[in-house]
Design an enzyme around this catalytic site. Structure first.
Site, PDB file in Angstrom:
ATOM      1  N   LYS A  25       5.755  16.589  32.269  1.00 12.96           N
ATOM      2  CA  LYS A  25       4.790  15.895  31.417  1.00 12.96           C
ATOM      3  C   LYS A  25       3.433  16.574  31.581  1.00 12.96           C
ATOM      4  O   LYS A  25       2.734  16.358  32.571  1.00 12.96           O
ATOM      5  CB  LYS A  25       4.696  14.421  31.788  1.00 12.96           C
ATOM      6  CG  LYS A  25       3.796  13.610  30.868  1.00 12.96           C
ATOM      7  CD  LYS A  25       3.798  12.149  31.270  1.00 12.96           C
ATOM      8  CE  LYS A  25       2.954  11.332  30.309  1.00 12.96           C
ATOM      9  NZ  LYS A  25       1.524  11.767  30.321  1.00 12.96           N
ATOM     10  N   CYS A  74     -22.883 -17.975  32.588  1.00 15.28           N
ATOM     11  CA  CYS A  74     -23.314 -19.243  31.988  1.00 15.28           C
ATOM     12  C   CYS A  74     -23.429 -20.381  32.988  1.00 15.28           C
ATOM     13  O   CYS A  74     -23.939 -21.454  32.648  1.00 15.28           O
ATOM     14  CB  CYS A  74     -22.366 -19.649  30.863  1.00 15.28           C
ATOM     15  SG  CYS A  74     -20.722 -20.169  31.432  1.00 15.28           S
ATOM     16  N   LEU A 126       4.778   6.295  25.888  1.00 24.36           N
ATOM     17  CA  LEU A 126       5.967   6.082  26.709  1.00 24.36           C
ATOM     18  C   LEU A 126       5.678   5.047  27.786  1.00 24.36           C
ATOM     19  O   LEU A 126       4.564   4.971  28.306  1.00 24.36           O
ATOM     20  CB  LEU A 126       6.403   7.390  27.381  1.00 24.36           C
ATOM     21  CG  LEU A 126       6.882   8.525  26.479  1.00 24.36           C
ATOM     22  CD1 LEU A 126       7.201   9.753  27.325  1.00 24.36           C
ATOM     23  CD2 LEU A 126       8.100   8.107  25.674  1.00 24.36           C
ATOM     24  N   LYS A 174       6.151   9.090  36.672  1.00 22.17           N
ATOM     25  CA  LYS A 174       4.884   9.621  37.136  1.00 22.17           C
ATOM     26  C   LYS A 174       4.956  10.066  38.595  1.00 22.17           C
ATOM     27  O   LYS A 174       5.633   9.463  39.421  1.00 22.17           O
ATOM     28  CB  LYS A 174       3.779   8.575  36.976  1.00 22.17           C
ATOM     29  CG  LYS A 174       3.420   8.251  35.527  1.00 22.17           C
ATOM     30  CD  LYS A 174       2.934   9.483  34.790  1.00 22.17           C
ATOM     31  CE  LYS A 174       2.292   9.153  33.470  1.00 22.17           C
ATOM     32  NZ  LYS A 174       0.943   8.609  33.580  1.00 22.17           N
ATOM     33  N   LYS A 180      14.218  11.965  28.199  1.00 20.47           N
ATOM     34  CA  LYS A 180      14.586  11.498  26.860  1.00 20.47           C
ATOM     35  C   LYS A 180      16.103  11.538  26.714  1.00 20.47           C
ATOM     36  O   LYS A 180      16.722  12.559  27.036  1.00 20.47           O
ATOM     37  CB  LYS A 180      13.956  12.384  25.777  1.00 20.47           C
ATOM     38  CG  LYS A 180      12.446  12.441  25.803  1.00 20.47           C
ATOM     39  CD  LYS A 180      11.928  13.444  24.779  1.00 20.47           C
ATOM     40  CE  LYS A 180      10.423  13.616  24.882  1.00 20.47           C
ATOM     41  NZ  LYS A 180       9.922  14.683  23.987  1.00 20.47           N
TER      42      LYS A 180
END
Length: 831
Positions: free
Chosen positions: A116, A412, A84, A315, A291
């Site tokens: 959740k 490098c 999601l 969240k 949803k």
């Protein structure tokens, strides 16, 4: 009362125990005392031990199975387990709802809102009401078979309740560890000297991946169902809430906190309530999932990459801790991106020890003003990725200076540069930089790219450092001798140990040559001097004498397996190959789209950047990145080297006919992104000349006389004054003509061999992936569908085909095996 025979008694006990499980774990309404349950379970166990034929896979006694001897096998999800997208603020949720209302025309659509859970996503497969397989989410496409461990969870029904379930049902849900049970387990673990669990989520994930189901059975795991995957078409749903109601009726626990809410106000009110009670819940949650309830609306919204547009995870604010920045180092990625990383004094954040965090880029460091020695606030964004959110400047030590990007690559020594307007600094060394070579090779061999099993990060680092491998094509020249030499040297902790081990494989003058190599790199064979720091790498870089390997004294199977894996990777699909090249901005989704649209590596590597915009969802930035990659002689040489060493694309096909609309002159003008040339103006200009080179010959007066507005006409003529732009236009027109010549002509499009046919694929194919097979079939006109019906033209069946094959037989659908499929594809390719 007439005594029941053993079979009848076993069936009766199973029925009563399953009913008790349902009332206890799903309805939370125990019907019998625990002692009665245990007594019946022991009686059933004794019956099945006496009469083994009475044991059934769904028996309550089978929740603890036998120890699995090897690691878990892979399970390919019939319906991918999508991730999601996340929202971290109210405005992001409002934007999510706005997109849905704009698309569907509803002012306050209904949403299913649920906590959740912070656990492990799994998929449960039922056939004829019996639990037959369980798998982890994995990468969303392929997971691990953890069936035996899932049978130990009392909250997962082995046999479905009611009789309304579909023939095949995949249930998606979350395995989690309730917090009180987690704490009780750790208390007992400390008393017994067991390893304690770090946190409930890690406890759930680790418990489910135990090789011994008896260990899993000792862990306090629970399960909540939240959706479905594959479902046969004998059951139809119209709303997500109907799915959850059916799952409850069939015996699955569904979170009692799930609610149907309406509009953005309903979503945010639910979020606030859950945020308030979060710490009082018996399980950890890290947000809320929204949803869209209407399934037809879900279908209309569709998906983007690996996530649905009709769902989102909102969240909660992450947990935060303070710690100290000990150093700021630079990491070089495969594209040369120089990413600053803060090394931290270790700190526990949300149950995880954090020792380093990425600072993303120099601008982010400047914005936060992070300095070495600073005390910083670290949080886990989304409870997953650690990040620095603020600096406590009051605690800054005296003398701490502002950080600046180093001018030279720490690996490098090449200059670190930043393009105008870009946020990312990059090492300019490209593949001359060992760090970029290592990351490029690591990406090239990864599972979703060329899938070379057994070539790990450490081995790649050694191969590059020892100058055995300079680029990805060199992998296909690796020999058994080189790999064994690598193992011999790296296993030797000292030069003396190397010489001792080498005696098993080389003698005489060749042994003396090895001694001379050690002296050359600065090793004192008397053992008195200091051993050079990088003596192993220096020895590997030297010209070695031939060895006669004694296979009894050194392990060779790993090297043989690695060479075989490299050899297998020579046969690959176009999307895997494109993804493996590691082009900037080209992930799996973009690689798949490129492969589907153009079909042939020979075509793709010759195209100028504007033509990549013909592919759906590829914009100017991505198109330029692909074009830039393909325009580099070194990259073209790398592709040539791979082809020369036997890498072959197994699913090449003609360009898709859907490109035709993108290859008009008006479309080409749009793709070039010439200032002032809008889509409407491009259509007008396309009427003035048949090709781009001819349009370039039109002067300003001619354009104005044709009715082109002054700003657009002037912009176009100025653009064509550049020799580079003229060259690009000619190349673009030429490649466009080549593509058009390879497409099916409009009057032949309806003659595509599979035009209008509906095709289903099932099982595993040996020669190519199902995705590659689907792409080839689609290019021939087929429509790929997910389930078998009377309208299905034919079913392609590989190994382990499952229930789709049975249904195809029942409906008398034509069935193709892999040999027939390959013969058909080869026949078309030949034509």
């Amino acid at each position: 009362m007439i005594p029941l025979d053993p079979a009848q008694r076993a069936a009766e006990l199973r029925r009563r125990l399953q009913e008790a499980n349902y009332h206890y774990h799903v309805l939370d309404q125990p019907r019998i005392p625990d002692a009665d349950y245990d007594r019946m379970l022991r009686e059933l166990d004794a019956l099945e031990a006496t009469y083994p034929d009475l044991a059934t896979p769904d028996s309550p006694t089978q929740r603890v199975g036998h120890t699995i001897a090897t690691a878990f096998s892979e399970v390919r999800h019939t319906v991918p387990m999508l991730s999601l997208n996340n929202a971290f603020s109210d405005p992001e949720v409002l934007e999510f709802v706005r997109r849905i209302t704009a698309r569907l025309g509803e002012t306050a659509p209904g949403f299913s809102a649920e906590p959740k859970l912070d656990g492990l996503a799994i998929s449960l497969r039922y056939q004829n009401g019996i639990f037959i397989q369980g798998a982890t989410r994995g990468d969303g496409v392929t997971g691990e078979d953890v069936t035996a461990n899932l049978r130990t969870l009392p909250t997962i029904p082995q046999r479905l309740q009611s009789d309304t379930w579909p023939t095949v049902l995949e249930v998606r849900g979350e395995v989690y560890m309730p917090r009180p049970d987690f704490e009780a387990y750790n208390t007992q673990a400390r008393l017994r000297g067991w390893k304690v669990l770090a946190n409930p989520r890690n406890g759930a994930a680790g418990s489910l991946r135990q090789l011994d189901p008896h260990i899993t059975a000792q862990r306090p795991l629970s399960f909540y169902a939240y959706g479905i995957g594959e479902v046969t078409d004998d059951v139809a749903f119209h709303r997500h809430s109907e799915i959850l109601a059916s799952l409850r009726a069939w015996g699955f626990p569904v979170s009692p906190l799930v609610e149907l809410v309406y509009g953005s106000e309903g979503l945010l009110n639910y979020y606030r309530r859950m945020e308030t009670i979060r710490d009082t819940l018996p399980f950890d949650i890290d947000g809320i999932v929204y949803k869209l309830d209407d399934l037809s609306g879900q279908h209309e919204m569709g998906f983007v990459a690996r996530a649905p547009r009709w769902a989102i995870a909102h969240k909660f604010p992450a947990q935060e801790q303070t710690t100290t920045v000990e150093a700021i180092e630079i990491q070089i990625g495969r594209t040369g991106a120089a990413t600053p990383v803060a090394r931290l004094t270790p700190v526990q954040v949300a149950g995880v020890t954090v020792t380093s965090v990425t600072l993303h880029n120099a601008d982010q460091i400047a914005r936060l003003d992070v300095r070495i020695g600073d005390t910083v606030i670290v949080r886990r964004a989304g409870d997953v990725i650690p990040e620095v959110v603020a600096v406590i400047t009051d605690s800054r030590p005296p003398g701490a200076t502002a950080w600046s990007m180093p001018m030279a690559c720490p690996v490098c020594g090449s200059e670190i540069v930043r393009e105008t307007g870009a946020a990312v600094w990059r090492c300019s060394g490209e593949l001359a930089c060992p760090a970029q070579r290592k990351e490029a090779i690591r990406h090239f061999v990864s599972r979703r790219a060329m899938d070379v099993e057994g070539l790990g990060v450490k081995c790649i680092e050694l191969l590059v450092d020892a100058a055995v491998v300079h680029g990805v094509a060199d992998l296909y020249h690796l020999s058994l001798d080189q790999l064994l030499r690598l193992r011999l040297v790296t296993n030797a902790q000292t030069p003396t140990m190397l010489l001792r081990e080498a005696r098993d494989h080389v003698t005489g003058m060749r042994y003396q040559q090895l001694e001379e190599i050690l002296r050359t790199v600065g090793v004192d064979l008397s053992g008195e001097g200091d051993v050079p720091k990088h003596w192993q790498i220096d020895v590997l870089r030297a010209q070695w004498p031939d060895f006669d390997w004694n296979h009894k004294k050194i392990a060779t199977k790993w090297a043989q397996n690695l060479i075989a894996a490299i050899d297998r990777s020579r046969q690959t699909t176009l999307e895997r190959f494109l993804f493996a090249l590691g082009m900037t901005h080209v992930g799996e989704t973009t690689a798949k789209a490129l492969a589907h649209s153009f079909g042939d590596l020979a075509i793709i590597r010759q195209l100028p950047w504007p033509l990549f915009k013909c592919v759906p969802d590829i914009g100017g930035e991505v198109a330029r990145a692909i074009g830039h990659f393909m325009d580099q002689p070194a990259n073209q040489q790398a592709i040539d080297d791979l082809v020369e060493r036997g890498v072959r694309i197994t699913d090449a096909h003609p360009p898709t006919s859907t490109l035709r609309d993108q290859l008009t002159l008006a479309s080409l003008l749009e793709h070039l992104e010439i200032p002032k040339i809008t889509p409407l103006r491009a259509v007008q200009l396309a009427t003035l000349a048949p090709t781009l080179p001819l349009l370039a010959e039109a002067d300003l007066d001619a354009l104005l006389q044709a009715g082109v507005p002054q700003p657009a006409a002037q912009s176009l003529t100025e653009w064509f004054q550049s020799p580079d732009n003229i060259s690009l236009a000619r190349r673009l027109q030429h490649c466009c003509d080549v593509l058009l010549a390879q497409l099916l002509s409009p009057d032949r499009a309806h003659t595509a061999p599979l035009n209008g046919q509906s095709v289903v694929l099932t099982g595993k194919l040996a020669s190519l992936t199902r995705e590659a097979a689907a792409t080839r079939l689609e290019s021939l006109g087929a429509k790929i569908v997910g389930s078998v019906s009377k309208k299905t033209s034919f079913l392609v069946a590989g190994e382990d085909p499952g229930s789709k094959l049975d249904k195809a037989h029942a409906l008398h659908v034509d069935i193709w095996d892999e040999a027939r499929l390959l013969a058909f594809l080869e026949q078309y390719s030949a034509q």
